[in-house]
Design a protein around this motif. Structure first.
Motif, short mmCIF file in Angstrom:
data_model
loop_
_atom_site.label_atom_id
_atom_site.label_comp_id
_atom_site.label_asym_id
_atom_site.label_seq_id
_atom_site.Cartn_x
_atom_site.Cartn_y
_atom_site.Cartn_z
N UNK A 406 0.64 -0.99 -0.17
CA UNK A 406 -0.23 0.41 0.32
C UNK A 406 1.10 1.07 -0.09
N UNK A 407 0.73 1.84 -1.52
CA UNK A 407 0.32 1.92 -2.38
C UNK A 407 0.45 0.66 -3.02
N UNK A 408 -0.44 0.81 -3.77
CA UNK A 408 -0.66 -1.05 -4.59
C UNK A 408 -0.74 -0.50 -6.03
N UNK A 409 0.50 -1.26 -6.91
CA UNK A 409 0.42 -0.60 -8.15
C UNK A 409 -0.80 -1.21 -9.42
N UNK A 410 -0.83 -0.80 -10.18
CA UNK A 410 -1.96 -1.69 -10.73
C UNK A 410 -0.71 -2.53 -11.72
N UNK A 431 -14.51 -2.43 -1.49
CA UNK A 431 -15.53 -1.03 -2.90
C UNK A 431 -14.41 -0.45 -2.99
N UNK A 432 -15.22 0.58 -3.53
CA UNK A 432 -14.59 2.00 -4.65
C UNK A 432 -14.85 2.55 -3.64
N UNK A 433 -14.38 4.48 -3.69
CA UNK A 433 -13.97 5.67 -2.56
C UNK A 433 -15.93 5.77 -3.05
N UNK A 434 -17.15 5.38 -3.32
CA UNK A 434 -18.11 5.78 -3.99
C UNK A 434 -19.11 4.54 -2.89
N UNK A 435 -18.48 3.53 -2.87
CA UNK A 435 -18.71 2.80 -1.64
C UNK A 435 -19.34 1.45 -2.75
N UNK A 436 -19.29 1.38 -4.23
CA UNK A 436 -19.84 -0.01 -4.76
C UNK A 436 -19.19 -0.77 -5.21
N UNK A 437 -19.65 -1.53 -4.34
CA UNK A 437 -18.84 -3.02 -4.67
C UNK A 437 -18.24 -3.07 -5.92
N UNK A 438 -16.50 -3.68 -5.84
CA UNK A 438 -15.17 -3.60 -7.14
C UNK A 438 -15.91 -5.63 -7.02
N UNK A 466 -6.67 5.78 -7.59
CA UNK A 466 -7.37 6.01 -6.63
C UNK A 466 -7.81 5.32 -5.82
N UNK A 467 -8.10 5.60 -4.49
CA UNK A 467 -8.75 5.70 -3.51
C UNK A 467 -9.61 4.15 -3.03
N UNK A 468 -9.72 2.63 -2.63
CA UNK A 468 -10.38 1.50 -2.50
C UNK A 468 -10.62 1.27 -1.13
N UNK A 485 -4.84 2.59 -5.00
CA UNK A 485 -3.33 2.14 -5.98
C UNK A 485 -3.43 3.38 -7.18
N UNK A 486 -2.63 3.18 -7.91
CA UNK A 486 -1.53 4.00 -8.58
C UNK A 486 -1.16 3.51 -9.76
#
Length: 487
Positions: A406-410, A431-438, A466-468, A485-486
């Motif tokens: 963390x950070x976690x590289x793509x 989850x993504x930053x808006x709360x959606x299940x990934x 981004x932030x997850x 995630x970077x």
């Protein structure tokens, strides 16, 4: 901060300023008399950037200073003849003289009229091209001119040698050479020159905006429309002549290019060149149907045997069969998978597993894997295992043990190590930053369980930077942590 003078007569007009995260906290402090130490204090926290700027007066070779932490441990020193610590973009007057330069060129400059200054001077610009590349990680870079013998007009400074006469000089103090086009300028004393050069001169430093180096792939035989992937991401397709050109990627890699699907017979290729490069890729007319990286057998908690195999690529494959024997003789082995296990025929790594529950405790078993393609088959193995009674350990608490990186590289893998209380089941949800299940993973009771997130959502799409967040949910625990995630 303690200030010292080796001769014992103070700093004699030398001044020191201290910055924390770019904000000045001590300005123009000095050692008035004596040898020191003379103490000054300022506030800084762990992780703050502390920089200093030293403005030399007389005899700077006698001056030095040290920075101490709250426990009086020295964490930095500068001097005698201090140069400053870190980099602060500010105007500095009366810098120390140069030492021996790393580079020195005599070049002819072209000049052009620029402006009238203060209704008194005609100001001209000059431009010069250096005969070789200059690499400076730390230190100064200055353009200078012999005005007395080489100029008929004034160049951005007043004539004379008094302290009120100064020129403008670019400073590259403790910075790095990068792709920025124009750097800040700073002022220094007109006394800062090397004999017989009369004065410094104003200038702006530019870095050539050269085109990025490229790599060109030429498929042999020429094959148009072949997809080209970099580390699994589609870059584009070969043109009508079977050629594909792209910029070299930045960073350290690894950079793995893949051409088409495995059944097409084009090899993957890994490279490390940093300049323009051309590579001919030839086609394998008889590509290997399957690339197998492992075939293993392990005893489960309920004393069955779990067989696992991993393929790196597959093409023209029908599927797999598994055979077993109580000796290492394949000829007398029996088939334990009467139904063919279908292959995926993909160019990415695939994991297969089956469980053999027809084994006895206390016996050793040998297993073979048959890979069946469209025309023939190949055998791998044997792999062997001794079946003994295994008592699963009791886990009393559900918790996240550790996770990272963390950070976690793509393109990498984010690992989440868990302990789940014996008898419990639950989930790990991304989850993504808006709360959606990934992505969601199921977990069961046991210690040192490992959930691996490959940075993709449940449909196989690569997630953006981004932030997850991930959340461990069981009947006894709900625990969340952040993932950055970077690219």
């Amino acid at each position: 901060m303690n200030l010292y003078d080796d001769y014992g007569d103070g700093w004699d007009t030398s001044l020191l300023s201290v910055y924390v995260n770019g904000a000045i906290v001590l300005e123009n402090i000095t050692l008035a008399t004596g040898a020191g130490p003379e103490a000054y204090t300022f506030t800084a926290n762990t992780g703050d950037e502390v920089c200093t700027v030293f403005k030399a007066g007389a005899w700077p070779g006698e001056n030095w200073y040290e920075i101490l932490d709250p426990d009086s441990v020295v964490i930095a020193t500068d001097g005698p003849n201090p140069q400053g610590i870190g980099f602060i973009p500010e105007e500095i007057l009366y810098e120390p003289t140069w030492g021996t330069p790393d580079y020195e060129f005599n070049v002819t400059c072209t000049t052009s009229y620029y402006m009238d200054a203060w209704d008194t001077w005609e100001v001209y610009k000059f431009e010069a091209v250096l005969p070789q590349e200059v690499v400076l990680e730390n230190g100064w870079f200055s353009a200078q001119i012999d005005v007395d013998s080489g100029a008929s007009n004034l160049f951005l400074f007043a004539p004379g040698t008094g302290l009120d006469q100064f020129s403008i000089q670019h400073v590259y103090a403790k910075s790095r050479l990068d792709k920025e086009i124009q750097k800040k300028m700073m002022m220094v004393s007109s006394g800062n020159y090397r004999d017989p050069i009369a004065n410094d001169i104003a200038f702006t430093l530019y870095k050539e905006d050269a085109p990025a180096p490229q790599i060109t792939f030429i498929l042999d035989p020429p094959t148009p429309g072949v997809p080209v992937y970099l580390n699994g991401e589609l870059l584009g397709y070969t043109d009508d002549n079977g050629v594909f050109t792209c910029p070299l990627p930045e960073g350290e890699g690894p950079f793995i290019y893949t051409f088409g699907a495995p059944e097409d017979g084009w090899d993957s290729w890994q490279f490390s060149p940093q300049d323009n490069y051309e590579l001919i890729i030839t086609q394998d007319q008889n590509p290997t149907p399957v690339v197998l990286s492992s075939f293993t057998a392990t005893v489960t908690a309920v004393n069955d045997v779990k067989l696992t195999w991993v393929t790196q690529s597959e093409h023209h494959m029908n599927g797999y069969r598994v055979y077993r024997n109580t000796s290492d003789q394949q000829d007398s082995s029996i088939l334990i998978t009467p139904i063919l296990i279908p292959a995926t025929n993909t160019s990415t790594a695939q994991t297969y597993s089956i469980t053999d529950n027809s084994v006895e405790i206390g016996d050793t078993y040998y297993y073979w894997l048959e890979a069946v393609d469209y025309q023939s088959s190949d055998f791998y193995g044997p792999t062997s295992v001794f079946v003994e009674s295994v008592t699963p350990p009791v886990t009393n608490q559900t918790k996240i043990v550790k996770s990272g990186p963390n950070p976690f590289k793509i393109g990498d893998t984010y690992n989440i190590q868990l302990d789940v209380k014996t008898g419990e089941t639950g989930t790990v949800t991304i989850y993504n930053v808006i709360g959606q299940v990934v992505r969601t993973y199921s977990v069961t009771g046991g210690s040192n369980q490992l959930v691996k997130w490959d940075g993709k959502d449940s449909r196989g799409n690569t997630c953006g930077s981004g932030i997850y967040f991930y959340k461990l949910s069981t009947p006894s625990v709900n625990q969340s942590k952040k993932i950055v995630v970077v690219k």
